[in-house]
Design an enzyme around this catalytic site. Structure first.
Site, PDB file in Angstrom:
ATOM      1  N   HIS A 156      74.317  33.748  60.110  1.00 29.83           N
ATOM      2  CA  HIS A 156      75.162  34.100  61.251  1.00 29.83           C
ATOM      3  C   HIS A 156      75.959  32.893  61.735  1.00 29.83           C
ATOM      4  O   HIS A 156      76.871  33.038  62.563  1.00 29.83           O
ATOM      5  CB  HIS A 156      74.290  34.645  62.383  1.00 29.83           C
ATOM      6  CG  HIS A 156      74.982  35.647  63.250  1.00 29.83           C
ATOM      7  ND1 HIS A 156      76.356  35.763  63.321  1.00 29.83           N
ATOM      8  CD2 HIS A 156      74.485  36.590  64.105  1.00 29.83           C
ATOM      9  CE1 HIS A 156      76.680  36.721  64.171  1.00 29.83           C
ATOM     10  NE2 HIS A 156      75.565  37.234  64.659  1.00 29.83           N
ATOM     11  N   ASP A 381      80.729  50.244  46.531  1.00 30.55           N
ATOM     12  CA  ASP A 381      80.556  50.870  45.218  1.00 30.55           C
ATOM     13  C   ASP A 381      80.647  49.775  44.154  1.00 30.55           C
ATOM     14  O   ASP A 381      81.730  49.288  43.845  1.00 30.55           O
ATOM     15  CB  ASP A 381      81.627  51.931  45.000  1.00 30.55           C
ATOM     16  CG  ASP A 381      81.515  52.629  43.648  1.00 30.55           C
ATOM     17  OD1 ASP A 381      80.609  52.273  42.862  1.00 30.55           O
ATOM     18  OD2 ASP A 381      82.334  53.516  43.382  1.00 30.55           O
TER      19      ASP A 381
END
Length: 432
Positions: A156, A381
């Protein structure tokens, strides 16, 4: 079900990072985040009838090859954060890649009601890592049935939600059709928002939950449910109390949950208490700074909505929607006035000091929300279809995470509360 890691390796960029890019300063927004905390998500891919173990092994090889290629564009993710020096050493040391075997079948795990928190967290690297850890850690999980779960953890310190899902989408594109089809990202946020002296806001720390166990509940709002909430919120649209705008999906779901939390607090304490709701706001396209849309890093601020009860207070859904809208509109207006790094730093400082003040006032309820909605969550994908489901990982702190469902018209809410608060909250869900 058990998860057993059987392989660990470092995946380095397929091309060496140029010397001119090897020292990347972090921005003042990156500065405020801890260096050992990671943002994590998991992508789940059921097996199709044509696949077997050989094809699954090839998938791992494809992921590793494409990861090496995409790291040439996302080169800071192959480096290391130099604590105290305010920069990323883009040294091509690489991202960590783990392979794990999972007993059982993915379809059983995905059944509603069996989304086991403990197992889910074993499918992704831990959210707390040593300061010297790779900035990107991937875990490839193979279920006995051939189904896959890909856990991804990014530091982060240099990554927000936008950067996380932009990277995953770029990696998936690389794996499916080639890195030449990826739009290169930009990592120059520090040139707009350089590092600053942060001693005034370093003391801000969310309230510790101590030894209290945090419970987690997943609530699914489909498209029809959200339409119904919008209708309820708009009931008084022509009256003085109704909203003067068309509420968004995110606003009505956030309002529904916050309202339940307010009423749960009322049931627990015997009266309405002051309540604040916070929401991370992406500042891309919302400031006057010429920040590219594909700018990576932490470029967000915080919207703060508030409810201060009085003798005549009511907590209707349209009221809560209005509070959220007012908080968000105020924050967006602040962002629109920001034309340089000092303006951004001023916004950041005021928000952090405000949060510090709120957290130090114990009689105020604070509910921290985060949203992954509208990110390309289900576009990952890699060449074998979109994920069946995308989840977060469990965090031992109170809060609410919202993300789109697979169809794109609904929202999943992950609510984390201490046990007594969770029991009261669940009772209120049926009453609002």
């Amino acid at each position: 079900m058990k998860v057993q890691i059987f392989s660990r390796k470092l995946i380095t960029p397929s091309s060496t990072t140029p010397n001119s890019l090897q020292k990347l300063p972090i921005s003042c927004l990156d500065q405020i985040l801890p260096s050992n905390f990671y943002t994590s998500c998991i992508f789940y891919y059921p097996v199709s009838g044509e696949e077997d173990g050989v094809h699954t092994a090839e998938k791992s090889e494809q992921l590793q090859k494409s990861l090496s290629e995409i790291l040439t564009l996302y080169y800071p993710l192959g480096g290391r954060y130099m604590k105290g020096n305010l920069f990323i050493d883009c040294n091509d040391n690489g991202a960590e890649y783990l392979e794990a075997k999972v007993s059982g079948c993915l379809s059983e795990f995905l059944k509603e009601g069996e989304l086991q928190t403990e197992l889910r967290n074993h499918l992704a690297p831990p959210v707390i890592q040593p300061d010297s850890s790779p900035l990107l850690i991937v875990q490839f999980n193979l279920f006995e049935c051939g189904g896959l779960a890909i856990g991804i953890s990014l530091s982060h310190k240099i990554v927000d939600g936008f950067t996380l899902f932009t990277f995953v989408d770029a990696w998936a594109t690389t794996c499916r059709i080639g890195v030449d089809k990826v739009r290169p990202p930009t990592f120059q946020l520090a040139s707009f928002c350089p590092p600053k002296e942060l001693s005034a806001i370093k003391a801000f720390v969310p309230r510790s939950e101590g030894d209290n166990k945090i419970f987690e509940k997943r609530i699914v709002f489909n498209g029809a449910a959200i339409s119904n909430l919008k209708a309820v919120a708009n009931d008084n649209v022509n009256g003085p109390a109704g909203p003067k705008f068309e509420p968004t999906r995110l606003q009505v779901v956030t309002a529904f949950i916050w309202r339940a939390l307010i009423r749960a607090s009322q049931a627990r304490n015997g009266c309405l208490s002051p309540s604040f709701q916070t929401q991370i706001v992406d500042m891309r396209r919302r400031t006057a700074l010429p920040v590219p849309e594909n700018m990576c890093g932490n470029f967000g601020t915080m919207s703060i909505a508030q409810f201060i009860p009085d003798d005549d207070s009511t907590v209707q859904l349209h009221d809560v929607v209005n509070w959220i809208h007012e908080g968000m509109s105020s924050t967006i207006s602040e962002c629109a006035k920001a034309s340089n790094g000092d303006d951004i730093f001023s916004i950041l400082t005021k928000k952090m000091l405000k949060m510090k003040e709120i957290f130090e006032t114990t009689e105020i309820d604070v509910h921290m929300f985060n949203s992954w909605c509208r990110f390309p969550t289900y576009e990952a994908d890699f060449g074998w279809g979109r994920p069946e489901w995308v989840s977060n990982v469990y965090l031992p702190m109170e809060g609410v995470l919202l993300l789109d469902n697979k169809d794109g018209d609904g929202i999943e809410a992950w609510v984390r509360l201490k046990e007594n608060r969770m029991l009261d909250f669940q009772e209120m869900l049926d009453l609002v």
